[in-house]
Each structure stands twice: as C-alpha cells, then as structure tokens.
Design an enzyme around this catalytic site. Structure first.
Site, short mmCIF file in Angstrom:
data_model
loop_
_atom_site.label_atom_id
_atom_site.label_comp_id
_atom_site.label_asym_id
_atom_site.label_seq_id
_atom_site.Cartn_x
_atom_site.Cartn_y
_atom_site.Cartn_z
N ASP A 57 0.84 -1.11 -0.09
CA ASP A 57 -0.06 0.09 0.04
C ASP A 57 0.83 1.18 0.05
O ASP A 57 1.78 1.29 0.93
CB ASP A 57 -0.80 0.01 1.36
CG ASP A 57 -2.32 -0.86 1.23
OD1 ASP A 57 -2.29 -1.34 0.21
OD2 ASP A 57 -2.94 -0.91 1.91
N LYS A 85 -8.02 0.53 -5.32
CA LYS A 85 -9.25 0.04 -4.63
C LYS A 85 -10.68 0.50 -5.10
O LYS A 85 -10.72 1.96 -5.20
CB LYS A 85 -9.03 -0.06 -3.08
CG LYS A 85 -8.18 -0.85 -2.71
CD LYS A 85 -8.11 -0.69 -1.03
CE LYS A 85 -7.00 -1.12 -0.37
NZ LYS A 85 -6.85 -2.62 -0.44
N GLY A 102 -5.26 -2.85 8.61
CA GLY A 102 -5.01 -1.74 9.49
C GLY A 102 -4.94 -2.02 10.88
O GLY A 102 -4.84 -1.01 11.78
N ARG A 118 -6.20 -20.50 6.90
CA ARG A 118 -6.38 -21.98 7.35
C ARG A 118 -7.73 -22.02 7.00
O ARG A 118 -8.14 -23.45 6.75
CB ARG A 118 -6.24 -22.07 8.97
CG ARG A 118 -4.76 -21.85 9.51
CD ARG A 118 -4.80 -22.46 10.82
NE ARG A 118 -3.26 -22.29 11.31
CZ ARG A 118 -2.43 -23.13 11.18
NH1 ARG A 118 -2.70 -24.16 10.41
NH2 ARG A 118 -1.24 -22.90 11.67
N GLY A 138 -0.23 -3.83 3.91
CA GLY A 138 -1.05 -2.36 3.94
C GLY A 138 -0.29 -1.54 4.84
O GLY A 138 0.86 -0.79 4.37
N SER A 139 -0.73 -1.25 5.82
CA SER A 139 -0.40 -0.24 6.74
C SER A 139 1.10 -0.57 7.18
O SER A 139 1.86 0.21 8.03
CB SER A 139 -1.17 0.09 7.99
OG SER A 139 -2.71 -0.11 7.50
#
Lengths: 304, 196
Positions: free
Chosen positions: A34, A91, A163, A175, A245-246
């Site tokens: 990201d 996105k 996030g 899983r 992402g973050s």
C-alpha cells in the site's frame, strides 16, 4: 500437437480470463505494498515490491479517521502510475462498478474490490466479467472465494483484518480457505452437490476444486501483516504472495522493513534468512488487539 | 545427453510452478533455484515470468547475480520468458534506475512495451516454424533490436514486433508458453539442452 486447435484464431484479444489470471501468476512469490504518495511508491519499487496499491489513506488511518472511505483521486493514482514501472493496483468500493470503470479508464493494472473502503452495495458485488481490467477480491473462506471467482475475480486474497497490524485474522482466513479445500478433496462425487449448497458456490467450481486441490486463481494473503515473520508464516500456510498495507509505511524504517518483507517472502521456508532480515528494523506499526475491536469496526465482515 | 536433463527454474519470484510443470511435460527434471549451490547442480535454467526489478534486487541481495552471469557466460542453456527475457538482454529500455540484467543475448529489450495490463493480450503466432500457437502477453516486453548473431524465432501480430529469439544456448520469449499448456516452446528448449 496439432496447430488447428479450436482456440487458435488470427486475432489478438485483450481481457481474456487467461490474460487476467495470468497477470496474478506473475505476481506470485512477491509482495504488494500500500502506498499513498509517488515517493512511497518509489521506495516500494526500490525495495523489490512486485506491485503497489495506490490509495489515499492506509487502512490504519481509515480506521483512525472514520467516515466514508472511497476510491482515490485519479490525479493521485496518475502520479503513482507515473512514478513506477511495476504494476499499480487501486481499490474500488464493494459493488461500486462505476469506481471500477473509472479505475479501468485511468489504466490501473488491477482493481481491488475492497472491504477496506465503505461498501456501495449491500447485495451485489461488481460483475467483474464485464471489465478488461482484472479484479482481486477478499475472502474469509472458500465459499466466499468461489462466489467472487464466479463473479469474475481473477485473484483472491484472504481478508485478514486490515489496519490492525495483527496477523491473527489473516491466519484464521488462510487456514479456513485451505482447510475448506482439503475437506472438499475428501468427498465423493455425490457429496459435492451438498457441499456446493453449503458453500453457497457454483457446483462446477466446487467440483473443479475437489479435483485439483487448489483455487483456479492465485491466492494471496492480506490484512495485518507487519513483520517478515508474519509474511513467511502466511507463505508457509499456503499463500502464494503477500499484500502489506499499513505495516510498512506506519513503521519506523519503511524502506528497510519493505526490503526485509520481500526477502522473507521469497525465503519463507528458511528461518536463517528470516532471522537475518528481521534484525534492526526499528519500530513495527502499533498493533490492535482484536479482542478490543468492536464488531462494528471489523472490516472483514463487509462483503459476503 | 540421453537421460532427462535437470533444469532449474529461478525461484526468486514469479510463475515458477507453471514453468516446472511445462518442463516436466517436455521430458526434463525440474528443480527450483534460489541459492548458488542449487544453481551449480543444474544443467540448464529457466528464468520465469514475474517482475524483473524484483528478481534483480533479490538476485543481488542473495549473491546470486554474479554466479548466474558466470553460468550464462560459460554457455549454460538458459530460457527466459517475459521478465526472463529482460533478464537475458544485454541492454534494456524502460528499466528503473540502475537496473541490471544477467545479459548474454545481444539485443535491446523494451520493458512493458506492449502497454499496461488493460493492453495485455493473447494472439496466435508461429514459433520457430513449429506451427501456430496461442501466445499470452502480459505487460509484455518486445525486442527493439538484435545483433547479427541473434536468430528471430517469432513475431507478434500487432506491429510485427520481435517476441522470440535465440542466440546459441540462450532462448527468450516475450510471451508465456507456461500459461497455456502448449509445451512446444519448452520442448524446443529441452531439445536445445540435449544437443548442447
């Protein structure tokens, strides 16, 4: 082999399932990061990312700031496309087919129909077959993955909980998806009809997976990956690549952490390499304990 | 070489499994290569599709770049598809700052020359006189120019661009035969390995 197989024609065609799914095959073993600025995109590319996800706010900030979260400004995405030579993803909100049309018109390489943004349709996801650009969608279990593939998704990622910097939900979803696939393989043919009904997925796809033991599209992981060891664990659990992402740009030393996660993803089965790249990375992003996160703030429950 | 040759697939990143499957179907034994010792154990190598910038960074970080260059220079049969074609080019256009390749093929390759993913396509082409095959091009490069010793093995319909080349033990394609189940390109490569 005969050269007159039916699929051979003289014309060049774009947007076929093979071209869309094939793009995801090329990302395998890689890390998609990201980024919110062209500068971050360059850092990601220099660290060895296989693609970047262009967005206005990383999920951790979306969480902190609240409000409706939408597709990014086209100017901002253009800036990132101009800054790097690797693929650029962006996105769109779940069900928001016009945001997806805009992203295709801008020329992004993959659209993520993402639960991280605020859903735009509570009943329908985007009809992804209608697009030339390929789509990646999130899933928490096999049934959800197959419903997205039936709608035309060319790549699946486990949702995790974006996030949070907490890998527990990514683990659960990986899983679950892998376990669901294994259970299908153990069924006899007569049992697959009931399995399809339980999974709420098309019988043809269910039968195909029972036979091949894998999804017909590439499976990445996402949502909470913050360290090289997190990435390697997801790979050992069967992910074919990683979205971060973050975890990178909310950490103390993004360039170093990004390169370390790339290396750990390639050498996911080599603890010596993972140990080496895990040293001296500075602060990881501050995580959120999922037990303290109210149901209403969970992103993974968006989409169905 | 009479028994099945052992062919490595460079497994730093990309569609490694698809190449391994195609090589096995073409009669070779396929193994993955991520470390110098694994490279030493193979008769030949495939550099798969993926991101050339990522492969270069990882090859450099794990001290595989020089051993790879040495093996390629010493005549190890090597086949590169898409990103692999870029890796085998002596010169590239559209790379990132400082981007290095293994080199070996006397040609200029332009990265992402056919455009972005929305321009990615499949088309039919004749590869090395072995009949029409369906070829998948994904954000694909093309060969801008070749040296005198490079043999052109395939052209793509849009613009008659050079998309398949051979120079001695080195083979490269812009497209991905590993994605279609058509093993003619891999069979051609395995024959090269057996002959050399």
């Amino acid at each position: 082999m005969s050269s007159s197989t039916p699929e051979v024609t003289d014309t060049a065609v774009t947007g076929t399932a093979r071209v869309k799914r094939g793009m995801a095959e090329m990302l395998k073993g890689g890390v998609i990061m990201d980024v919110v600025t062209p500068e971050q995109a360059k850092i990601a590319e220099d660290a060895g990312a296989v693609a970047v996800m262009a967005l206005e706010r990383v999920p951790a900030d979306i969480r902190a700031e609240g409000g409706v979260s939408r597709m990014s400004d086209p100017d901002m995405i253009d800036g990132i496309i101009a800054a790097v030579s690797i693929p650029v993803m962006a996105k769109a909100r779940i069900g928001h087919f016009v945001e997806a049309q805009v992203l295709q018109a801008i020329g992004v390489d993959y659209v993520d129909e993402s639960e991280v943004l605020t859903p735009a349709d509570e009943a329908n996801h985007i009809d992804k077959w209608a697009f030339t650009v390929p789509f990646v969608c999130g899933a928490t279990n096999l049934g959800e993955a197959l419903r997205r593939i039936a709608e035309g998704a060319a790549m699946i990622r486990s949702k995790g909980e974006a996030g949070t910097g907490n890998v527990v939900e990514a683990t659960r979803h990986m899983r679950q998806i892998r376990g669901d696939i294994k259970r299908l393989a153990a069924l006899d043919e007569a049992e697959l009809y009931a399995a399809a009904k339980e999974l709420r997925a098309p019988y043809e796809l269910v039968a195909e997976i029972a036979k091949t033991g894998k999804l017909p599209v590439v499976l990445f992981t996402a949502g909470g990956i913050a360290t090289p060891a997190d990435a390697a664990m997801m790979m050992q659990l069967g992910a074919e690549g990683v979205f971060v992402g973050s975890g990178i740009f909310k950490s103390g030393d993004p360039a170093k952490r990004a390169a370390a996660i790339v290396k750990a993803t390639t050498f996911y089965d080599d603890p010596d390499v993972i140990a080496k790249v895990s040293r001296g990375l500075g602060e990881a992003m501050v995580g959120i304990n999922l037990a303290t996160l109210p149901e209403s703030e969970r992103l993974a429950t968006r989409g169905w | 070489m009479t028994s099945a040759p052992t062919i490595g697939v460079l497994a730093l990143q990309g569609d490694v499994r698809e190449h391994a499957r195609s090589l096995e179907a073409a009669g070779a034994r396929a193994v993955t290569v991520r470390r110098p010792a694994e490279l030493e154990a193979v008769d030949a190598l495939v550099v798969p599709g993926g991101e050339s910038t990522t492969m270069w960074k990882l090859a450099e970080a794990f001290e595989l770049l020089e051993p790879l260059r040495l093996r390629v220079k010493s005549g190890m049969p090597t086949y590169g598809s898409c990103a692999g074609m870029i890796m085998l080019a002596d010169r590239i256009e559209g790379g990132i700052e400082g981007q290095q390749t293994l080199g070996g093929l006397d040609m200029v390759v332009r990265r992402n020359a056919f455009g972005r993913q929305v321009d990615s396509f499949e088309a039919s082409l004749d590869f090395a006189g072995r009949g029409l095959m369906r070829a998948v091009f994904i954000r694909a490069p093309w060969v801008e120019s070749v040296g005198a010793d490079v043999e052109v093995l395939g052209l793509a319909e849009p613009g008659d661009r050079i998309v398949a080349v051979r120079q001695g033990p080195l083979l490269a394609t812009s497209f991905h035969p590993e994605l279609t189940g058509d093993t003619r390109v891999h069979s051609y490569f395995v024959e090269m390995v057996r002959e050399l």
